[in-house]
Design a protein around this motif. Structure first.
Motif: not given
Ligand SMILES: [Zn+2]
Ligand SMILES: [Zn+2]
Length: 252
Positions: A52-62, A84-95
């Motif tokens: 889904g949509a998320a902040c590209p800088c910190c991954g915060l999902p809408l 401070p990071w150049a890129d972020i990738l998270f796998y899934g939501l914590y649920e």
């Protein structure tokens, strides 16, 4: 009989005898895998990566109501204080199933879950960042030595080790350390979390100069810990840090 037909017949026989069965890494139900998956057909779908949509800088999902067809734009916090990071990738939501797996890995000593979860993250990474530059080193967010002694292992390090096995990358545990014990982050608000972990990491400047690093953590809530760890790496001379997170809390 051709080689292919012989192979099919052999596989049918092995399946019939139950010799290809394995136990699901999450629910422990026996199942016959189609490939190298470690989770049964019931547990695997809820473990799909977040798309889904998320902040590209910190991954915060809408929030779920806004997710469909919404563009991924930076959140307010990242606009005012870019991470401070150049890129972020998270796998899934914590649920759901992913949260359950990570809680069991962290608090119940079920280290066998690290391999399958790390493999999921590695696969997602290859799919989501097919042209990503391979890092000079991979690090896990470290624990303080006292916490490490109490638990006996660092779940983030176990996940990073699994990822490195999958992608044949060097895992380093000697480049970043905690300089002081911090109170548990749970129960603190974002400002309190940032103050709690500020300056609590030290990195090895002799070995990090110019290095492109991947930094892995199991769960990210406000990102305060990851920001502090990443800042220490960059201050020690690392050229860039890519943050990898197994699960992102849906809100902060
Ligand atoms: Zn299962
Ligand atoms: Zn953000």
């Amino acid at each position: 009989m051709s080689d292919a037909a012989l192979l099919c017949a052999s596989l049918r026989l092995l399946r019939g005898l139950g010799l290809l069965e394995r136990r699901c890494a999450h629910c422990l139900t026996p199942f016959t895998p189609r490939g190298d998956e470690a989770f049964c057909p019931r547990c695997l779908p809820p473990l799909a990566p977040y798309r889904g949509a998320a902040c590209p800088c910190c991954g915060l999902p809408l929030p779920p109501a806004d997710r469909a067809n919404a563009p991924s734009v930076p959140c307010g916090r990242c606009l005012s204080a870019p991470p401070p990071w150049a890129d972020i990738l998270f796998y899934g939501l914590y649920e759901g199933t992913l949260r359950d797996c990570l809680l069991r890995l962290k608090f119940s000593g079920e280290l066998a879950l690290a391999g399958p979860l790390g493999a999921l993250l590695a696969k997602h990474l290859q799919h989501a960042r097919p042209t990503a530059r391979m890092p000079d080193c991979v690090l896990a967010v470290p624990q303080h030595p006292v916490h490490l002694r109490e638990r006996g292992y660092n779940q983030a390090h176990e996940l990073a080790a699994a990822l490195c096995r999958e992608l044949r990358l060097p895992l380093r545990h000697d480049l970043l350390r905690r300089t002081r014990r911090v109170s548990p982050q749970a129960g603190l608000d974002a400002a309190q979390r940032a103050a709690n972990v500020h300056g609590s990491f030290a990195a090895d400047a002799r070995q990090l100069a110019g290095a492109h690093c991947w930094l892995l953590d199991d769960v990210m809530t406000t990102g305060s810990t990851a920001r502090a760890a990443c800042t220490a790496l960059l201050e020690a001379g690392a050229a860039s840090v890519t943050l990898l997170v197994m699960a992102r809390t849906p809100s902060r």
